[in-house]
Design a protein around this motif. Sequence first.
Motif, PDB file in Angstrom:
ATOM      1  N   GLY A  44      -2.066 -11.920   7.257  1.00 33.62           N
ATOM      2  CA  GLY A  44      -2.619 -12.939   8.155  1.00 33.62           C
ATOM      3  C   GLY A  44      -3.666 -12.303   9.041  1.00 33.62           C
ATOM      4  N   PRO A  45      -4.401 -13.132   9.807  1.00 33.60           N
ATOM      5  CA  PRO A  45      -5.505 -12.606  10.620  1.00 33.60           C
ATOM      6  C   PRO A  45      -5.085 -11.496  11.584  1.00 33.60           C
ATOM      7  N   ALA A  46      -3.868 -11.568  12.138  1.00 28.02           N
ATOM      8  CA  ALA A  46      -3.456 -10.590  13.157  1.00 28.02           C
ATOM      9  C   ALA A  46      -3.232  -9.196  12.572  1.00 28.02           C
ATOM     10  N   VAL A  47      -3.106  -9.098  11.260  1.00 29.24           N
ATOM     11  CA  VAL A  47      -2.858  -7.789  10.639  1.00 29.24           C
ATOM     12  C   VAL A  47      -3.953  -7.438   9.626  1.00 29.24           C
ATOM     13  N   ALA A  48      -5.083  -8.130   9.699  1.00 28.64           N
ATOM     14  CA  ALA A  48      -6.170  -7.922   8.736  1.00 28.64           C
ATOM     15  C   ALA A  48      -7.291  -7.070   9.312  1.00 28.64           C
ATOM     16  N   GLN A  49      -7.980  -6.354   8.437  1.00 28.51           N
ATOM     17  CA  GLN A  49      -9.245  -5.753   8.864  1.00 28.51           C
ATOM     18  C   GLN A  49     -10.381  -6.567   8.235  1.00 28.51           C
ATOM     19  N   GLN A  50     -11.607  -6.093   8.382  1.00 28.34           N
ATOM     20  CA  GLN A  50     -12.755  -6.951   8.072  1.00 28.34           C
ATOM     21  C   GLN A  50     -12.940  -7.269   6.587  1.00 28.34           C
ATOM     22  N   GLN A  51     -12.295  -6.508   5.692  1.00 34.08           N
ATOM     23  CA  GLN A  51     -12.508  -6.754   4.271  1.00 34.08           C
ATOM     24  C   GLN A  51     -11.346  -7.488   3.619  1.00 34.08           C
ATOM     25  N   GLY A  52     -10.476  -8.059   4.437  1.00 37.14           N
ATOM     26  CA  GLY A  52      -9.386  -8.845   3.869  1.00 37.14           C
ATOM     27  C   GLY A  52      -8.195  -8.022   3.412  1.00 37.14           C
TER      28      GLY A  52
ATOM     29  N   ARG B  18     -17.141  -6.170  13.877  1.00 37.73           N
ATOM     30  CA  ARG B  18     -16.586  -6.874  12.701  1.00 37.73           C
ATOM     31  C   ARG B  18     -15.068  -6.740  12.617  1.00 37.73           C
ATOM     32  N   GLN B  19     -14.457  -5.834  13.416  1.00 41.94           N
ATOM     33  CA  GLN B  19     -13.011  -5.578  13.341  1.00 41.94           C
ATOM     34  C   GLN B  19     -12.221  -6.707  13.981  1.00 41.94           C
ATOM     35  N   GLY B  20     -11.723  -7.625  13.167  1.00 37.59           N
ATOM     36  CA  GLY B  20     -10.944  -8.739  13.700  1.00 37.59           C
ATOM     37  C   GLY B  20      -9.760  -8.295  14.544  1.00 37.59           C
ATOM     38  N   ALA B  21      -9.041  -7.289  14.075  1.00 33.61           N
ATOM     39  CA  ALA B  21      -7.835  -6.854  14.786  1.00 33.61           C
ATOM     40  C   ALA B  21      -8.161  -6.375  16.194  1.00 33.61           C
ATOM     41  N   MET B  22      -9.310  -5.707  16.357  1.00 34.45           N
ATOM     42  CA  MET B  22      -9.678  -5.182  17.675  1.00 34.45           C
ATOM     43  C   MET B  22     -10.051  -6.309  18.640  1.00 34.45           C
ATOM     44  N   SER B  23     -10.823  -7.278  18.148  1.00 33.98           N
ATOM     45  CA  SER B  23     -11.213  -8.375  19.043  1.00 33.98           C
ATOM     46  C   SER B  23      -9.973  -9.198  19.384  1.00 33.98           C
ATOM     47  N   HIS B  24      -9.048  -9.261  18.450  1.00 39.77           N
ATOM     48  CA  HIS B  24      -7.785  -9.967  18.659  1.00 39.77           C
ATOM     49  C   HIS B  24      -6.988  -9.323  19.787  1.00 39.77           C
TER      50      HIS B  24
END
Lengths: 149, 149, 149, 149
Positions: A44-52, B18-24
């Motif tokens: 899920g989004p909370a455990v993802a990095q930018q490449q899925g 681009r790091q979703g986890a960091m912005s999260h």
Amino acid sequence: MIPRNPDFAQAVRASFDRQGAMSHLGTRLVRIEPGVCVLEQPFGPAVAQQQGLFHGGMIAAVADVAGGYAALSMAEAGQEALTVEYKINFLAPARGEILVATGQVVRAGRSLIITRIEVAVRAAGQEKPCATALQTIMPVAPFADRAPA
Amino acid sequence: MIPRNPDFAQAVRASFDRQGAMSHLGTRLVRIEPGVCVLEQPFGPAVAQQQGLFHGGMIAAVADVAGGYAALSMAEAGQEALTVEYKINFLAPARGEILVATGQVVRAGRSLIITRIEVAVRAAGQEKPCATALQTIMPVAPFADRAPA
Amino acid sequence: MIPRNPDFAQAVRASFDRQGAMSHLGTRLVRIEPGVCVLEQPFGPAVAQQQGLFHGGMIAAVADVAGGYAALSMAEAGQEALTVEYKINFLAPARGEILVATGQVVRAGRSLIITRIEVAVRAAGQEKPCATALQTIMPVAPFADRAPA
Amino acid sequence: MIPRNPDFAQAVRASFDRQGAMSHLGTRLVRIEPGVCVLEQPFGPAVAQQQGLFHGGMIAAVADVAGGYAALSMAEAGQEALTVEYKINFLAPARGEILVATGQVVRAGRSLIITRIEVAVRAAGQEKPCATALQTIMPVAPFADRAPA
């Protein structure tokens, strides 16, 4: 492995349920036996990095917790499991639906417990190893504002 | 330390954003120089454990990212920084308002970059060390579905 | 760093002199201060690998001992320093006349002491880093047949 | 595990025989298979510490070599195995006649090979685990004066 605390499973589940970070990530405790703990972490989004893929930091966090609860299953009643240190090697990109982290006690001493953690990622029904870790845990009295050292 | 990529700071900032986890988590990139990266992580529910301290897994995740971007600042243009492995020792309970993770390159090779990361926690204006880590990074071509090995 | 044992330097030297393996290799204790220990290891067949460099295993052994005695300098009178674990990164080929290992205490707790060790190799008067390590030490009562855990 | 070099066993034995430090300690290569290497180290003054146990530094050195040759068995013909880093946990005092170190490849990539090493000590016919390690190996072209990074 003979647990020192006959109610080890209940102690582990109660501690796990208090972990805000785990409930926040949606981590599930799927197995607890003397010296063994298995956690599952859905993608899920909370455990993802930018490449899925699963984020390395989140893989390590789930591995750390799996090892800590494997250790807690071998601690005495009333103790908590404090992580002294760990080392993790990433083995492959973690692409899949569920992360499965299996913590196993290697040695259960009174002052330190050593664990190994294997992490696999499940995709289309197949599991593939993605990380392996080695961890040192110190069983301690709870609720004290104590350092690992 | 002489960067191989003159636009290293821009490359690091673009990747970090681009790091979703960091912005999260609300992590901030506060300093990037050749071989050095400093991140700050404010306290909050997403990075807390049950006793109101920073969660060990989140401390490790921020440390991992600080080391990775310190390494990326010394990589070639167009490369990404893949974590091969790291080892972290926790030094003290992390109670405070902000976590400060400083990644520093120890050796910048072409195939592997070794970093050290120091993590401190800031409380009432004072910083106190809470973790230290040693990390191996592999600079790689981007966007490939590649393993660290 | 304030030592718990005022006679720490004597305790370290006495223990070092009893180490058969160190005298066998010709290792020298060149500096001991509260939380710091420096060892020097001259090059020779017993510490060489096949290409005329210092052997990685011997570099690690000297690093381990330097960290252990840095820790012992901060232990209580009568204790020994047991290595729980360490992690070492090799940074460069170790070609030279003398290996210099500097152990430094990062945190001196009562139950665990964390150290960092930097190893350099001296060739033609110049020192070059060749390894870095992070170590966990447990101070214990001596002469017991005890495990690290 | 399918070796890339059909003559892997011969390559490992030839390299092992050139290791001055190993012949100096009397270490024996007792098993080599694709991804697996077993070494035996008899007890003696050169590997002892002051209390008649195997010296921790020597345990680590033998573990490092066992992991390195397990990795070399999966490398390409003509390559050498360079230790990038390892982490070792000591599990119990190593008292006995023979140390048995078993290196196993966990992942055999082209640029990095990850291994696990289990060390046991044999006393009166019984084997008891005394250390466990996790190691990163880089397969490289031989005889170059190259750094691990």
